[in-house]
Write an enzyme that holds these catalytic residues in place. Structure first.
Site, PDB file in Angstrom:
ATOM      1  N   SER A  30       0.817  -1.225   0.000  1.00  0.00           N
ATOM      2  CA  SER A  30       0.000   0.000   0.000  1.00  0.00           C
ATOM      3  C   SER A  30       0.843   1.264   0.000  1.00  0.00           C
ATOM      4  CB  SER A  30      -0.892   0.052   1.242  1.00  0.00           C
ATOM      5  OG  SER A  30      -1.688  -1.080   1.335  1.00  0.00           O
ATOM      6  N   HIS A  61      -3.757   0.677  -5.075  1.00  0.00           N
ATOM      7  CA  HIS A  61      -2.893  -0.444  -5.448  1.00  0.00           C
ATOM      8  C   HIS A  61      -2.929  -0.487  -6.974  1.00  0.00           C
ATOM      9  CE1 HIS A  61      -1.641  -3.011  -2.022  1.00  0.00           C
ATOM     10  NE2 HIS A  61      -2.555  -2.324  -1.390  1.00  0.00           N
ATOM     11  N   HIS A  83      -5.304  -9.126  -1.822  1.00  0.00           N
ATOM     12  CA  HIS A  83      -5.328  -9.547  -0.421  1.00  0.00           C
ATOM     13  C   HIS A  83      -6.402 -10.598  -0.176  1.00  0.00           C
ATOM     14  CE1 HIS A  83      -3.501  -5.535  -0.369  1.00  0.00           C
ATOM     15  NE2 HIS A  83      -2.840  -5.939   0.692  1.00  0.00           N
ATOM     16  N   TYR A  85      -8.473 -10.549   2.200  1.00  0.00           N
ATOM     17  CA  TYR A  85      -9.744  -9.919   2.596  1.00  0.00           C
ATOM     18  C   TYR A  85     -10.588  -9.480   1.402  1.00  0.00           C
ATOM     19  CZ  TYR A  85      -7.168  -5.493   2.001  1.00  0.00           C
ATOM     20  OH  TYR A  85      -6.410  -4.466   1.506  1.00  0.00           O
ATOM     21  N   GLU A  86      -9.993  -9.487   0.203  1.00  0.00           N
ATOM     22  CA  GLU A  86     -10.775  -9.120  -0.975  1.00  0.00           C
ATOM     23  C   GLU A  86     -11.637 -10.285  -1.465  1.00  0.00           C
ATOM     24  OE1 GLU A  86      -8.536  -6.308  -3.764  1.00  0.00           O
ATOM     25  OE2 GLU A  86      -6.923  -7.156  -2.544  1.00  0.00           O
ATOM     26  N   ALA A 113       2.736  -2.027   4.182  1.00  0.00           N
ATOM     27  CA  ALA A 113       2.410  -0.971   5.139  1.00  0.00           C
ATOM     28  C   ALA A 113       1.956  -1.678   6.407  1.00  0.00           C
ATOM     29  CB  ALA A 113       1.285  -0.112   4.582  1.00  0.00           C
ATOM     30  N   MET A 214      -1.788  -6.888   6.988  1.00  0.00           N
ATOM     31  CA  MET A 214      -2.762  -7.816   6.384  1.00  0.00           C
ATOM     32  C   MET A 214      -2.199  -8.563   5.172  1.00  0.00           C
ATOM     33  SD  MET A 214      -5.987  -5.191   6.498  1.00  0.00           S
ATOM     34  CE  MET A 214      -6.292  -4.149   7.944  1.00  0.00           C
ATOM     35  N   SER A 215      -0.891  -8.665   5.093  1.00  0.00           N
ATOM     36  CA  SER A 215      -0.321  -9.340   3.913  1.00  0.00           C
ATOM     37  C   SER A 215       0.946 -10.092   4.306  1.00  0.00           C
ATOM     38  CB  SER A 215       0.018  -8.290   2.842  1.00  0.00           C
ATOM     39  OG  SER A 215       1.049  -7.432   3.307  1.00  0.00           O
ATOM     40  N   ASN A 238       1.293   3.964  10.573  1.00  0.00           N
ATOM     41  CA  ASN A 238       0.403   4.523  11.601  1.00  0.00           C
ATOM     42  C   ASN A 238       0.701   3.898  12.951  1.00  0.00           C
ATOM     43  OD1 ASN A 238      -1.035   2.201  10.010  1.00  0.00           O
ATOM     44  ND2 ASN A 238      -1.923   2.142  12.050  1.00  0.00           N
ATOM     45  N   HIS A 252      -7.245   4.368   6.311  1.00  0.00           N
ATOM     46  CA  HIS A 252      -6.468   3.994   5.127  1.00  0.00           C
ATOM     47  C   HIS A 252      -5.721   5.194   4.534  1.00  0.00           C
ATOM     48  CE1 HIS A 252      -5.318   1.503   1.790  1.00  0.00           C
ATOM     49  NE2 HIS A 252      -5.974   2.224   0.904  1.00  0.00           N
TER      50      HIS A 252
END
Ligand code: HPA
Length: 279
Positions: A30, A61, A83, A85-86, A113, A214-215, A238, A252
């Site tokens: 990201s 992306h 990802h 989650y997609e 990220a 998340m990756s 963050n 995001h």
């Protein structure tokens, strides 16, 4: 079930476009996609032109495989990744890593990220992965589930030395020489897409995570299964919030904003590593 022939079909589509043999695979997370625009003599292959390649639906992306030169090395850079989650399966999201392996690439550098868990981490810092905790994989949602293709790798691959020591040593040296804040730590992988609750953040810290994202973890599992050499680096985009009713929040947009500081730092690290390393 995705088969080896499916990866090979993707390889053929890529080979039709390129003359160079890529040596290093690069996955840009990201906000980090712009790094691929710095490659020399680059050929851009849109993901939609590669059969079987999963496309990210996440804004910011990009969806290209960019093959070109960085510090004289031929690099195949993924601008953006799909990802879990997609809605893709773990096998689908790791398709690009398998394709890189079939392309003859022996070393993969993953970037992402991540939210900072370790209180010493500032937004914009880098964290070199020295290990990971992959929660989805531990509870049965890993990319190596199902029949094993013994022609690619073993049924029970070791993850003891998942993150190559020599690559890490090089990256830390480059960071030191260029005054880039880089830590070593444990990446805690979750499936998302919801950001963590404060209680989950405290759990991650208690379990030994230094950064959360998340990756990456499933890509590392697949790359190591196939015997590829792996380096991975998080950009801390963050802070994470570990108390309820905080006035602070995570979103995001701040993740993407921090990418702007992180891209030049990561570019320096990658160039330095590529320059130093006999691959
Ligand atoms: N949590 C999970 N994934 C992330 C974060 C986060 O705080 N920041 C960037 N990716």
């Amino acid at each position: 079930m995705i088969q080896r022939e499916d990866y090979q079909r993707a390889v053929s589509a890529i080979r039709e476009r390129i003359d160079l043999q890529p040596e290093v695979g690069l996955v840009l997370g990201s906000g980090l996609g712009p790094l691929a625009d710095t490659l020399d003599a680059r050929v851009v292959v849109p993901y939609e032109d590669i059969p079987g390649w999963p496309r990210s639906t996440v804004h910011a992306h990009h969806g290209n495989l960019v093959i070109g030169k960085l510090e004289g090395r031929v690099v195949a850079a993924q601008q953006g990744r799909a990802h879990f989650y997609e809605g893709y399966s773990m096998q689908e999201v790791t398709f690009p890593i398998r394709v890189m392996h079939e392309l003859g690439i022996g070393t993969v550098v993953l970037t992402n990220a991540a939210g900072g868990i370790n209180p010493d981490f500032e937004v914009g810092d880098l964290m070199l992965l020295e290990d990971h905790i992959g929660l989805p994989g531990l509870v049965g949602a890993g990319p190596l589930m199902g029949p094993n293709d013994d022609s690619v790798g073993p049924r029970f691959p070791s993850m003891t030395r998942a993150y190559d020591r020599e690559l890490r040593r090089c990256a830390l040296e480059v960071a030191r020489e260029n005054d880039i804040p880089m830590h070593s730590g444990v990446y805690f992988g979750l499936s998302g897409p919801a950001f963590e609750t404060p209680a989950e953040i405290r759990m991650i810290r208690a379990l030994g995570g230094d950064a959360v994202g998340m990756s990456t973890v499933h890509e590392v599992l697949v790359a190591r299964h196939a015997g590829m050499r792996v380096m991975a680096c998080s950009g801390v985009t963050n802070r994470t919030i570990d108390v309820v009713d905080s006035d602070l929040d995570v979103n995001h947009e701040e993740v993407l904003e921090a990418g702007k500081v992180i891209v030049p730092r990561l570019t320096t690290i990658l160039k330095g590593v590529l320059k130093r390393l006999p691959l």
